[in-house]
Design a protein around this motif. Structure first.
Motif, PDB file in Angstrom:
ATOM      1  N   ILE A   1      -2.736  19.788 -34.417  1.00 36.06           N
ATOM      2  CA  ILE A   1      -3.198  18.706 -33.544  1.00 36.06           C
ATOM      3  C   ILE A   1      -4.183  19.321 -32.549  1.00 36.06           C
ATOM      4  O   ILE A   1      -3.890  20.350 -31.931  1.00 36.06           O
ATOM      5  N   GLU A   2      -5.370  18.707 -32.402  1.00 36.13           N
ATOM      6  CA  GLU A   2      -6.386  19.158 -31.456  1.00 36.13           C
ATOM      7  C   GLU A   2      -6.777  18.010 -30.539  1.00 36.13           C
ATOM      8  O   GLU A   2      -6.586  16.843 -30.883  1.00 36.13           O
ATOM      9  N   PHE A   3      -7.364  18.329 -29.370  1.00 38.18           N
ATOM     10  CA  PHE A   3      -7.822  17.265 -28.482  1.00 38.18           C
ATOM     11  C   PHE A   3      -9.168  17.599 -27.864  1.00 38.18           C
ATOM     12  O   PHE A   3      -9.581  18.756 -27.789  1.00 38.18           O
ATOM     13  N   ILE A   4      -9.862  16.537 -27.447  1.00 40.33           N
ATOM     14  CA  ILE A   4     -11.112  16.652 -26.694  1.00 40.33           C
ATOM     15  C   ILE A   4     -11.039  15.766 -25.467  1.00 40.33           C
ATOM     16  O   ILE A   4     -10.266  14.798 -25.421  1.00 40.33           O
ATOM     17  N   THR A   5     -11.831  16.092 -24.451  1.00 36.17           N
ATOM     18  CA  THR A   5     -12.058  15.201 -23.322  1.00 36.17           C
ATOM     19  C   THR A   5     -13.367  14.483 -23.588  1.00 36.17           C
ATOM     20  O   THR A   5     -14.433  15.098 -23.637  1.00 36.17           O
ATOM     21  N   MET A   6     -13.309  13.161 -23.791  1.00 37.89           N
ATOM     22  CA  MET A   6     -14.455  12.439 -24.330  1.00 37.89           C
ATOM     23  C   MET A   6     -15.655  12.394 -23.396  1.00 37.89           C
ATOM     24  O   MET A   6     -16.804  12.313 -23.834  1.00 37.89           O
ATOM     25  N   ALA A   7     -15.431  12.461 -22.089  1.00 38.56           N
ATOM     26  CA  ALA A   7     -16.544  12.392 -21.143  1.00 38.56           C
ATOM     27  C   ALA A   7     -17.328  13.693 -21.063  1.00 38.56           C
ATOM     28  O   ALA A   7     -18.450  13.710 -20.545  1.00 38.56           O
ATOM     29  N   THR A   8     -16.764  14.780 -21.591  1.00 39.05           N
ATOM     30  CA  THR A   8     -17.368  16.105 -21.476  1.00 39.05           C
ATOM     31  C   THR A   8     -17.589  16.689 -22.855  1.00 39.05           C
ATOM     32  O   THR A   8     -16.630  16.927 -23.586  1.00 39.05           O
ATOM     33  N   THR A   9     -18.819  16.947 -23.240  1.00 39.60           N
ATOM     34  CA  THR A   9     -19.075  17.547 -24.541  1.00 39.60           C
ATOM     35  C   THR A   9     -18.534  18.965 -24.581  1.00 39.60           C
ATOM     36  O   THR A   9     -18.422  19.644 -23.560  1.00 39.60           O
ATOM     37  N   GLY A  10     -18.196  19.412 -25.774  1.00 39.73           N
ATOM     38  CA  GLY A  10     -17.657  20.754 -25.938  1.00 39.73           C
ATOM     39  C   GLY A  10     -16.721  20.809 -27.128  1.00 39.73           C
ATOM     40  O   GLY A  10     -16.456  19.801 -27.798  1.00 39.73           O
ATOM     41  N   ASN A  11     -16.209  21.977 -27.420  1.00 37.82           N
ATOM     42  CA  ASN A  11     -15.330  22.173 -28.561  1.00 37.82           C
ATOM     43  C   ASN A  11     -13.930  21.633 -28.286  1.00 37.82           C
ATOM     44  O   ASN A  11     -13.513  21.493 -27.134  1.00 37.82           O
ATOM     45  N   SER A  12     -13.197  21.359 -29.364  1.00 39.83           N
ATOM     46  CA  SER A  12     -11.836  20.872 -29.216  1.00 39.83           C
ATOM     47  C   SER A  12     -10.905  21.997 -28.774  1.00 39.83           C
ATOM     48  O   SER A  12     -11.241  23.184 -28.854  1.00 39.83           O
ATOM     49  N   THR A  13      -9.711  21.613 -28.307  1.00 37.01           N
ATOM     50  CA  THR A  13      -8.687  22.545 -27.828  1.00 37.01           C
ATOM     51  C   THR A  13      -7.387  22.274 -28.567  1.00 37.01           C
ATOM     52  O   THR A  13      -7.074  21.124 -28.893  1.00 37.01           O
ATOM     53  N   ASN A  14      -6.628  23.322 -28.853  1.00 33.29           N
ATOM     54  CA  ASN A  14      -5.351  23.151 -29.541  1.00 33.29           C
ATOM     55  C   ASN A  14      -4.371  22.347 -28.689  1.00 33.29           C
ATOM     56  O   ASN A  14      -4.220  22.577 -27.486  1.00 33.29           O
ATOM     57  N   PHE A  15      -3.709  21.365 -29.312  1.00 34.94           N
ATOM     58  CA  PHE A  15      -2.721  20.521 -28.633  1.00 34.94           C
ATOM     59  C   PHE A  15      -1.297  20.905 -29.022  1.00 34.94           C
ATOM     60  O   PHE A  15      -0.407  20.978 -28.197  1.00 34.94           O
ATOM     61  N   GLY A  16      -1.070  21.121 -30.315  1.00 36.37           N
ATOM     62  CA  GLY A  16       0.257  21.438 -30.833  1.00 36.37           C
ATOM     63  C   GLY A  16       0.273  21.241 -32.336  1.00 36.37           C
ATOM     64  O   GLY A  16      -0.767  21.308 -32.996  1.00 36.37           O
ATOM     65  N   ASP A  17       1.459  20.975 -32.890  1.00 35.78           N
ATOM     66  CA  ASP A  17       1.605  20.839 -34.338  1.00 35.78           C
ATOM     67  C   ASP A  17       2.374  19.575 -34.705  1.00 35.78           C
ATOM     68  O   ASP A  17       3.253  19.113 -33.955  1.00 35.78           O
ATOM     69  N   LEU A  18       2.064  19.029 -35.881  1.00 39.79           N
ATOM     70  CA  LEU A  18       2.891  18.008 -36.506  1.00 39.79           C
ATOM     71  C   LEU A  18       4.146  18.656 -37.092  1.00 39.79           C
ATOM     72  O   LEU A  18       4.137  19.843 -37.434  1.00 39.79           O
ATOM     73  N   PRO A  19       5.241  17.894 -37.265  1.00 38.69           N
ATOM     74  CA  PRO A  19       6.437  18.475 -37.900  1.00 38.69           C
ATOM     75  C   PRO A  19       6.179  18.943 -39.324  1.00 38.69           C
ATOM     76  O   PRO A  19       6.767  19.923 -39.778  1.00 38.69           O
ATOM     77  N   VAL A  20       5.284  18.238 -40.059  1.00 39.77           N
ATOM     78  CA  VAL A  20       4.976  18.568 -41.450  1.00 39.77           C
ATOM     79  C   VAL A  20       3.469  18.485 -41.652  1.00 39.77           C
ATOM     80  O   VAL A  20       2.829  17.530 -41.208  1.00 39.77           O
TER      81      VAL A  20
END
Length: 280
Positions: free
Chosen positions: A205-224
């Protein structure tokens, strides 16, 4: 399947039946205002591609109704995103299945009718990668076909125009993703799972802050690890549902708190085990 399911996102538990789409499609796109949801495109049971759009009224369970048509026949895997008033559909596969589209269309969600040309993505693609939006900006990942890519692009929803570079996915960036689940609140976009080539599936799972351009950041993992899941959310929780793992479709629903980070936890189950559906 042409089934639609509904979930009360304030409590955990299983989904219930909502109604039926007008036709049986797979790999369609969806967007929504606070009152209406719109589904677009997809591949039909006869393996033809559709330009049809259907809509539902969120507060009232029942079958979908006809909304209009996209500007071109885009079948599998377009991306869908919206503000509270305008819906955007971009990319996807065209006929033959190996061909892809760079077309971006828009609709006014409150008014039925055909879509209008918005602009183009920077590269023709099938938007397997997912699409999210704030009240002003739409963000989508290019996904795959042809090849895999880690590219992220954005548009300004209220202003027609071509896609612009946002940044890159950072996890497994050399291969990129197909068939990711995506969802957002008003500020943060989240992408989950996917297919990274050579029959390898991701649980990232990754996330971005939509108002700020840039690369995504790791959020965590799905169970499967899985591909072909889809998402829905309120202002607090993001829910990822369905998908495919080798040999089976999934009915699992997982959840994360959007403004935190961490691994997803169990939420409940779908009525059906499905992949490549769409949520809004």
């Amino acid at each position: 399947q042409r089934q639609m399911c509904i979930r009360d996102r304030s409590t955990t538990g299983d989904s219930t039946d909502f109604g039926d789409c007008l036709s049986i499609t797979t790999s369609s796109a969806a967007c929504a205002s606070p009152t209406r949801g719109v589904m677009a495109g997809g591949e039909t049971a006869s393996n033809t591609y559709s330009r049809k759009m259907d809509y539902i009224t969120m507060a009232t369970k029942g079958d979908a109704k006809e909304f209009g048509e996209l500007t071109s026949t885009v079948g599998r895997d377009p991306g869908g995103m919206s503000s509270s008033t305008r819906g955007i559909f971009g990319g996807g596969r065209t006929s033959p299945a190996s061909a892809t589209s760079d077309i971006i269309d828009y609709i006014t969600i409150a008014s039925t009718g055909n879509a209008t040309d918005f602009g183009d993505t920077n590269a023709a693609h099938a938007a397997h990668g997912g699409a999210v939006a704030s009240s002003t900006r739409g963000v989508y990942t290019i996904g795959g076909v042809p090849g895999y890519t880690n590219t992220i692009e954005f548009i300004t929803i209220a202003t027609a125009g071509n896609g612009q570079d946002f940044g890159d996915l950072t996890v497994d960036a050399n291969r990129g993703y197909q068939d990711r689940g995506s969802i957002c609140d008003t500020t943060r976009g989240i992408f989950s799972g996917g297919f990274v080539g050579s029959n390898v599936l991701s649980n990232t799972i990754e996330f971005i802050t939509m108002a700020t351009t840039g690369n995504s950041t790791n959020f965590g993992d799905l169970p499967v690890a899985r591909r072909g899941g889809f998402g829905t959310s309120n202002s607090r929780l993001a829910i990822f549902a369905g998908g495919y793992t080798p040999g089976s479709f999934k009915n699992a629903i997982d959840q994360v708190t959007i403004q935190s980070t961490g691994n997803a936890t169990d939420f409940g189950d779908l009525v059906f085990a499905i992949q490549e559906s769409s949520g809004s």
